[in-house]
Write an enzyme that holds these catalytic residues in place. Structure first.
Site, PDB file in Angstrom:
ATOM      1  N   LEU A 161       0.816  -1.215   0.000  1.00 45.98           N
ATOM      2  CA  LEU A 161       0.000   0.000   0.000  1.00 45.98           C
ATOM      3  C   LEU A 161       0.848   1.262   0.000  1.00 45.98           C
ATOM      4  O   LEU A 161       0.367   2.346   0.306  1.00 45.98           O
ATOM      5  CB  LEU A 161      -0.953  -0.005   1.201  1.00 45.98           C
ATOM      6  N   ASP A 208       3.650   4.796  -7.327  1.00 51.41           N
ATOM      7  CA  ASP A 208       3.363   4.984  -5.910  1.00 51.41           C
ATOM      8  C   ASP A 208       3.524   6.438  -5.497  1.00 51.41           C
ATOM      9  O   ASP A 208       2.683   7.010  -4.806  1.00 51.41           O
ATOM     10  CB  ASP A 208       4.286   4.102  -5.069  1.00 51.41           C
TER      11      ASP A 208
END
Length: 419
Positions: A161, A208
């Site tokens: 994540l 990201d």
């Protein structure tokens, strides 16, 4: 990227900063983790991705210094007693360059000299914020005065994540603001990626960092990683009677262990064999012919995944534009099969999330992130979401796995100043 108020987390970070450093911070910044809906292992191939920012954030309380020192503290690292008191590490080949000190008397604060930072010279979590300082200096930005930084994060580490990108982007915006650098969101993302690639040593793409820097609340980010152009795509599953779930398997991955780099090398080998700069340049309708030109089965599988995954992002975009959000589920499941069978980056726990969710009535599911552990995303009808989550938990218990963490993916705001 301006302040919209000072939530409790900002006040708490500022209070902890005062305890550590004896003065108030100049500000508090937050950057989110992300979950990627579709488009995996495409960003370093100049392809398409479609992430959303999570409510989970890395928060940085920061004050500018003038003596060239960089002092870093992580609430999570201290809670885990890492680094150990009294530990030291020399900075690579140039031992005189920098020293990391984590003495108990300094309550877990890591001390460095900004001018002495070198790739590979800072171990553990501190490499991420230190790498941002190094990348800014390497790019010619005047941040040599240093900084005091206290970090805290609610982004699960190793869950796929982007906890590291959140640390990097929060640090980058703080330094941008404090030193008046005038950098844009894409500028910050690219510098943060360079910190992770060249300083930390993880060969990640730019997705990201771009997600953390550019996502907006209520939207997916459709990003073309070739030119960094992006489109904010409205995404409200609840309005369509749906829920997007994140399932954190609890299996922690480490992209610096070589497996991720091997997949990247396979993609680069495929591009060379096909005579293109990156696999983005291979049209989907020519994929069978391209695969026929490749002898190495590993390289062939990498090419098949990347070219078909770019196509899946395009299909997802078309479905969202048409308002057919339910149909996105099948595309997610196709993506998981490709990641599992072609790239071989899944694991038994991720495969169990997907199979048990689908058996319980989910519309689609796939692993997300770099793989080898981490998290999966599941698209389910609102009326079936709780049943699906329970079925996944039951399947993990039956298999003897640790209970997964399941939570809704709420498209949230990107990096911003809190205080």
């Amino acid at each position: 990227m301006t302040a919209t108020g000072a939530p409790a987390v900002a006040e708490e970070a500022a209070a902890r900063f005062r305890e550590l450093y004896g003065a108030a911070p100049d500000g508090v910044w937050a950057a989110p983790g992300r979950v990627n809906l579709i488009g995996e292992y495409t960003d370093f191939n100049d392809g398409f991705v479609m992430p959303l920012a999570l409510p989970h954030t890395a928060v940085a309380a920061v004050a500018r210094r003038t003596d060239g020192r960089l002092r870093l503290h992580s609430a999570q690292a201290q809670a885990q007693a890492t680094p150990q008191a009294g530990a030291t590490a020399q900075a690579g080949a140039g031992a005189q360059a920098s020293r990391v000190v984590a003495a108990g008397g300094r309550r877990g604060v890591v001390e460095l000299e900004a001018a002495a930072l070198r790739p590979g010279g800072v171990p553990g979590w501190a490499a991420y914020p230190a790498g941002v300082v190094w990348a800014l200096r390497e790019a010619g930005h005047p941040v040599g005065g240093g900084a005091d930084i206290h970090l805290t994060s609610t982004v699960p580490t190793g869950a796929g994540l982007s906890s590291s990108a959140a640390l990097e982007v929060a640090t980058a915006l703080a330094l941008n603001d404090l030193y008046g650098l005038g950098l844009t969101g894409p500028d910050l993302a690219v510098l943060a990626q360079r910190a992770e690639n060249a300083f930390v040593g993880v060969p990640c793409g730019v997705m990201d960092q771009m997600a953390s820097a550019r996502c907006t609340a209520g939207h997916l980010l459709h990003l073309d990683t070739r030119d960094l152009s992006c489109r904010q795509v409205p995404f409200d599953p609840a309005a369509h009677g749906l829920r997007l779930l994140v399932v954190d398997t609890g299996v922690r991955h480490a992209l610096g262990d070589g497996a991720y780099a091997e997949r990247r090398a396979g993609c680069e080998a495929g591009a060379r064999a096909l005579g293109v700069r990156t696999l983005r340049e291979v049209p989907y309708d020519t994929l069978p012919e391209a695969l026929g030109r490749l002898d190495d089965p590993v390289v062939r599988a990498c090419v098949r995944h990347v070219v078909s995954e770019n196509r899946r992002v395009e299909r997802t975009m078309a479905l969202l534009d048409a308002g057919d959000v339910r149909a996105v589920g099948a595309v997610l499941s196709e993506g998981h099969a490709s990641l599992r069978d072609d790239l071989r980056v899944s694991c038994p726990e991720l495969d169990l999330v997907v199979s048990s969710a689908l058996a319980a009535g989910a519309l689609g599911a796939r692993m997300t992130g770099g793989g080898f552990g981490g998290s999966a995303v599941v698209l389910a009808g609102e009326d079936a979401a709780d049943t699906v989550a329970s079925a996944v938990a039951d399947a993990f218990a039956a298999a003897g796995y640790r209970a997964p963490r399941v939570f809704p993916a709420v498209p949230s705001e990107g990096v911003r100043r809190l205080l």
